[in-house]
Enzyme design. Structure first.
Site, PDB file in Angstrom:
ATOM      1  N   LYS A  42     131.840 102.253  81.886  1.00  0.00           N
ATOM      2  CA  LYS A  42     131.597 103.683  81.967  1.00  0.00           C
ATOM      3  C   LYS A  42     130.637 104.146  80.885  1.00  0.00           C
ATOM      4  CE  LYS A  42     136.495 104.321  82.986  1.00  0.00           C
ATOM      5  NZ  LYS A  42     137.766 104.759  82.339  1.00  0.00           N
ATOM      6  N   GLY A  43     130.462 103.329  79.848  1.00  0.00           N
ATOM      7  CA  GLY A  43     129.775 103.767  78.638  1.00  0.00           C
ATOM      8  C   GLY A  43     128.358 104.288  78.828  1.00  0.00           C
ATOM      9  N   GLU A  98     122.598 100.032  79.634  1.00  0.00           N
ATOM     10  CA  GLU A  98     123.846  99.842  78.887  1.00  0.00           C
ATOM     11  C   GLU A  98     123.896 100.808  77.710  1.00  0.00           C
ATOM     12  OE1 GLU A  98     126.678  98.812  78.786  1.00  0.00           O
ATOM     13  OE2 GLU A  98     126.984  96.730  79.338  1.00  0.00           O
ATOM     14  N   ASP A 102     126.547  94.330  71.895  1.00  0.00           N
ATOM     15  CA  ASP A 102     127.315  93.948  70.720  1.00  0.00           C
ATOM     16  C   ASP A 102     127.191  92.425  70.569  1.00  0.00           C
ATOM     17  OD1 ASP A 102     129.351  93.739  68.827  1.00  0.00           O
ATOM     18  OD2 ASP A 102     130.605  95.233  69.769  1.00  0.00           O
ATOM     19  N   LYS A 130     123.633  96.288  68.174  1.00  0.00           N
ATOM     20  CA  LYS A 130     124.295  95.892  66.923  1.00  0.00           C
ATOM     21  C   LYS A 130     123.955  94.434  66.670  1.00  0.00           C
ATOM     22  CE  LYS A 130     128.691  98.333  66.498  1.00  0.00           C
ATOM     23  NZ  LYS A 130     130.155  98.133  66.628  1.00  0.00           N
ATOM     24  N   ASP A 158     133.459 105.044  73.779  1.00  0.00           N
ATOM     25  CA  ASP A 158     134.847 105.484  73.606  1.00  0.00           C
ATOM     26  C   ASP A 158     135.617 104.737  72.535  1.00  0.00           C
ATOM     27  OD1 ASP A 158     134.954 102.983  75.158  1.00  0.00           O
ATOM     28  OD2 ASP A 158     137.080 103.461  75.403  1.00  0.00           O
ATOM     29  N   ARG A 164     134.271 110.076  74.543  1.00  0.00           N
ATOM     30  CA  ARG A 164     133.023 109.850  75.288  1.00  0.00           C
ATOM     31  C   ARG A 164     132.203 111.136  75.389  1.00  0.00           C
ATOM     32  NH1 ARG A 164     133.334 104.739  77.829  1.00  0.00           N
ATOM     33  NH2 ARG A 164     135.397 104.125  78.582  1.00  0.00           N
TER      34      ARG A 164
HETATM   35  C1  PRP Z   1     130.905  97.861  76.133  1.00  0.00           C
HETATM   36  C2  PRP Z   1     129.445  98.024  76.507  1.00  0.00           C
HETATM   37  C3  PRP Z   1     129.078  96.673  77.039  1.00  0.00           C
HETATM   38  C4  PRP Z   1     129.920  95.743  76.216  1.00  0.00           C
HETATM   39  C5  PRP Z   1     129.083  95.220  75.110  1.00  0.00           C
HETATM   40  O1  PRP Z   1     131.675  98.117  77.244  1.00  0.00           O
HETATM   41  O2  PRP Z   1     129.266  99.025  77.459  1.00  0.00           O
HETATM   42  O3  PRP Z   1     129.369  96.537  78.395  1.00  0.00           O
HETATM   43  O4  PRP Z   1     131.012  96.501  75.691  1.00  0.00           O
HETATM   44  O5  PRP Z   1     129.774  94.256  74.383  1.00  0.00           O
HETATM   45  P1  PRP Z   1     129.273  92.760  74.214  1.00  0.00           P
HETATM   46  O6  PRP Z   1     127.811  92.797  73.916  1.00  0.00           O
HETATM   47  O7  PRP Z   1     130.088  92.291  73.035  1.00  0.00           O
HETATM   48  O8  PRP Z   1     129.592  92.004  75.451  1.00  0.00           O
HETATM   49  P2  PRP Z   1     133.245  98.399  77.178  1.00  0.00           P
HETATM   50  O9  PRP Z   1     133.966  97.120  77.446  1.00  0.00           O
HETATM   51  O10 PRP Z   1     133.569  99.113  75.903  1.00  0.00           O
HETATM   52  O11 PRP Z   1     133.492  99.329  78.453  1.00  0.00           O
HETATM   53  P3  PRP Z   1     133.065 100.862  78.729  1.00  0.00           P
HETATM   54  O12 PRP Z   1     131.565 100.882  78.877  1.00  0.00           O
HETATM   55  O13 PRP Z   1     133.753 101.217  79.997  1.00  0.00           O
HETATM   56  O14 PRP Z   1     133.534 101.694  77.552  1.00  0.00           O
END
Ligand code: PRP
Length: 183
Positions: A42-43, A98, A102, A130, A158, A164
């Site tokens: 959802k981010g 995205e 991370d 990051k 979030d 959010r």
């Molecule tokens: C977050 C972000 C990416 C992922 C990045 O999603 O939107 O999809 O984490 O992390 P990574 O590079 O370590 O794989 P999240 O799981 O928080 O879901 P959301 O977007 O629904 O909040």
């Protein structure tokens, strides 16, 4: 400023200006091409909504929803697709949108998956990067900001599904994170 917020890292004005730049850049790069933005829920929702409105060429959108298999398999980067794209992307110009990169595990898995569907081109657009947390290298064609390794929320991001809606990117107070007492 909301009472749970310790520090604002990126103001709404800074975000707006950067999103505008990225929108212009994408508009230039995909002139005369059919462009599909794929938002990862959802981010990315708020970023995608703002980006879409500063793109000056015809553009379509679609969404994917994914869920990682959890901590035990985190290093594999395998994700489960909860909602897939509505249309095939074969022969199309796709930009995956995205909120944050991370470790890079989610996107590297996703990019392999999408690449196998034979798009004409496939690029990543991420608001936040990051780099300190990276495990797998991913090529971010359009990047908003590189940030240090701090837990950030707002503008779509979030903490336990909260925050959010904040119009800026910020760090929460320690007691909020530890207490899980969010408003
Ligand atoms: C977050 C972000 C990416 C992922 C990045 O999603 O939107 O999809 O984490 O992390 P990574 O590079 O370590 O794989 P999240 O799981 O928080 O879901 P959301 O977007 O629904 O909040």
């Amino acid at each position: 400023m909301m009472r749970d917020v310790a520090e604002i890292l990126l103001t709404r004005e800074e975000i707006r200006a950067r999103v505008q730049d990225i929108g212009y850049q994408i508009s230039r790069d995909f002139q005369e091409k059919d462009l599909l933005l794929v938002g990862i829920l959802k981010g990315s929702m708020i970023f995608l909504a703002d980006l879409l409105r500063v793109i000056q060429i015809p553009v379509l959108i679609d969404f994917m929803s994914i869920s990682s298999y959890g901590a035990a398999t985190a290093s594999s980067g395998v994700v489960r697709i909860l909602k897939d794209l509505e249309e095939p992307i074969e022969g199309r110009n796709v930009v995956v949108v995205e909120d944050i990169v991370d470790t890079g595990l989610t996107l590297s898995y996703l990019m392999r998956n999408l690449q196998s569907r034979q798009p004409k081109s496939l690029r990543i657009c991420a608001l936040l990067d990051k780099p300190a947390r990276r495990i797998v290298d991913v090529d971010i064609a359009y990047k908003g900001f590189s940030i240090e390794d701090r837990f950030v929320v707002g503008y779509g991001l979030d903490f336990a599904e909260h925050y959010r809606h904040l119009p800026y990117i910020c760090v929460l107070k320690d007691e909020v994170i530890k207490g899980g007492n969010h408003s």
